[in-house]
Design a protein around this motif. Structure first.
Motif, mmCIF file in Angstrom:
data_model
loop_
_atom_site.group_PDB
_atom_site.id
_atom_site.type_symbol
_atom_site.label_atom_id
_atom_site.label_comp_id
_atom_site.label_asym_id
_atom_site.label_seq_id
_atom_site.Cartn_x
_atom_site.Cartn_y
_atom_site.Cartn_z
ATOM 1 N N HIS A 198 0.805 -1.236 -0.001
ATOM 2 C CA HIS A 198 -0.017 -0.051 0.131
ATOM 3 C C HIS A 198 0.938 1.289 0.171
ATOM 4 N N ALA A 199 0.763 1.931 -1.126
ATOM 5 C CA ALA A 199 1.672 3.157 -1.178
ATOM 6 C C ALA A 199 0.791 4.376 -0.576
ATOM 7 N N ASP A 200 1.623 5.254 0.232
ATOM 8 C CA ASP A 200 1.197 6.301 0.670
ATOM 9 C C ASP A 200 1.862 7.663 0.489
ATOM 10 N N LYS A 201 2.817 7.410 -0.335
ATOM 11 C CA LYS A 201 3.606 8.589 -0.975
ATOM 12 C C LYS A 201 4.416 8.300 -2.388
ATOM 13 N N LEU A 202 4.619 9.397 -2.749
ATOM 14 C CA LEU A 202 5.323 9.520 -4.062
ATOM 15 C C LEU A 202 7.039 10.232 -3.722
ATOM 16 N N ILE A 203 7.703 9.516 -4.153
ATOM 17 C CA ILE A 203 9.218 9.662 -3.542
ATOM 18 C C ILE A 203 10.028 10.139 -4.922
ATOM 19 N N LYS A 204 11.030 11.220 -4.957
ATOM 20 C CA LYS A 204 11.682 11.773 -6.113
ATOM 21 C C LYS A 204 13.088 11.565 -5.476
ATOM 22 N N LYS A 205 13.881 10.958 -6.240
ATOM 23 C CA LYS A 205 15.611 10.826 -5.831
ATOM 24 C C LYS A 205 16.149 10.964 -6.898
#
Length: 384
Positions: A198-205
């Motif tokens: 279950h995804a609760d965030k979007l991450i940019k790296k």
């Protein structure tokens, strides 16, 4: 730059040792020049290590033969001071480079963006999102993605078609129009039960964009018992268009109907050990194009005498839609994979760029080299 810093540090070490030695006794210096508690990064090659060692040895030899007077010692001290300054400058540069390479994570939660994640189950249809980030910014991308990646319910939908992903995406699109937002979609397919993603965030790296799972997400271990059934989870997000303005993510798929690998009729397949080396000798490694059912049947007749163990070459291909591109190669290993580096099409000719990767945990060899076959299905529009 890092190698230079290491060499300079070693040179400084030898100069200090030389300045403090009693040269009348002409004592030898140990050849072990490595600093205690340090090691080269795993990316350094043995050639680099040897180069550092050779440079250090030359520096040591020069210090011993030339440093024989007080004037020379004073000169060495001056060199030490200059070398120390150069090392300091080098370390500062390396620190700046390290900061540039170590990208921070930029995390976006439901407080900044819309995000929806759910268990969609295994999707048996071909039209489904990829297991990478599908990034949609324009109307043209959206139109192609809705058809190719199942983000809209097809008009000719078969009775067994799963519409869960399409329904969720259309609801998101209605609430967050493309005129003001961009979209990211990912389908996580799993080979067995026991997962909860279950995804609760979007991450940019840096150049990467991916969904981050919440604390309740779970992946079963090898020791656990779990249902032997495939399943899947879908994650999607809508965010303001200027959030990632100008960014291009290396791990994302940007919907493009003119890209060969995104066409629904494109495929890349490998057939292991279908014949002896005589099969390869008969055809070589040239790419063979098969345009029709008649050409395919003729190809089968040419190969059948060279196949082993009653193997058959079956290509489930609709030649009305695609052309098959076939090539052979030999391998002495039983277990390996093929890395597809790209299909090049020029003036109706096709070449296949690939690498063969041997399984490092099982490099068992065949008694004799065996012939393997790659075949690619190419939609005919790309050959016109």
């Amino acid at each position: 730059m890092k190698r230079k810093a290491v060499c300079l540090a070693l040179s400084l070490n030898f100069l200090l040792m030389a300045a403090g030695c009693n040269y009348a006794e002409n004592e030898a210096v140990s050849e072990d020049t490595s600093a205690p508690g340090t090691s080269s990064p795993i990316t350094e090659t043995s050639h680099d290590t040897e180069t550092i060692s050779q440079t250090s040895t030359v520096t040591e030899s020069t210090s011993l033969t030339e440093a024989s007077s007080e004037a020379d010692v004073a000169e060495i001290k001056t060199e030490i001071s200059e070398t120390a300054e150069e090392i300091s400058d080098t370390v500062e540069v390396n620190s700046e480079t390290a900061e540039e390479i170590s990208y921070p994570e930029e995390i976006y939660t439901e407080n900044e963006i819309y995000i929806y994640s759910f268990e969609c189950g295994y999707l048996s249809q071909d039209k489904k999102p990829p297991n990478k980030i599908l990034f949609i910014e324009t109307d043209e991308q959206l139109s192609f993605a809705e058809d190719r990646y199942g983000l809209a319910v097809p008009t000719d939908m078969p009775w067994w078609y799963d519409t869960g992903v399409a329904d969720a995406f259309q609801e998101m699109k209605a609430s967050y129009p493309l005129s003001d937002h961009s979209y990211a979609v990912c389908y996580d397919e799993v080979s067995c039960g026991g997962y909860y993603l279950h995804a609760d965030k979007l991450i940019k790296k840096g150049e990467l964009l991916y969904f981050g799972m919440d604390d309740k997400s779970y992946t079963p271990s090898y020791e656990e018992e779990y249902p032997d059934v495939e399943s899947g989870f879908c994650h999607m997000a809508a965010f303001p268009k200027d959030l990632f303005k100008g960014d291009v993510f290396s791990n994302a798929v940007y919907p493009d109907k003119n890209e060969l690998t995104q066409d629904i009729n494109y495929s890349f397949r490998l057939m292991h050990n279908i014949g002896s080396s005589k099969l390869y000798d008969a055809f070589g490694d040239e790419v063979i194009l098969i345009h029709s059912q008649e050409e395919y049947e003729d190809f089968l007749k040419q190969t059948e005498d060279h196949l082993t163990d009653n193997r058959q070459i079956k290509l489930p291909i609709d030649f009305e839609q695609v052309t098959a591109a076939v090539c052979f190669f030999t391998s002495e290993y039983k277990y390996f994979s093929v890395q597809n580096n790209g299909i090049i099409i020029s003036e109706g000719n096709v070449s296949i760029d690939y690498d063969i990767d041997v399984n490092p945990n099982n490099d068992t060899k065949n008694p004799n080299p065996m012939t393997c076959m790659i075949y690619v299905t190419i939609p005919k529009r790309f050959l016109e």
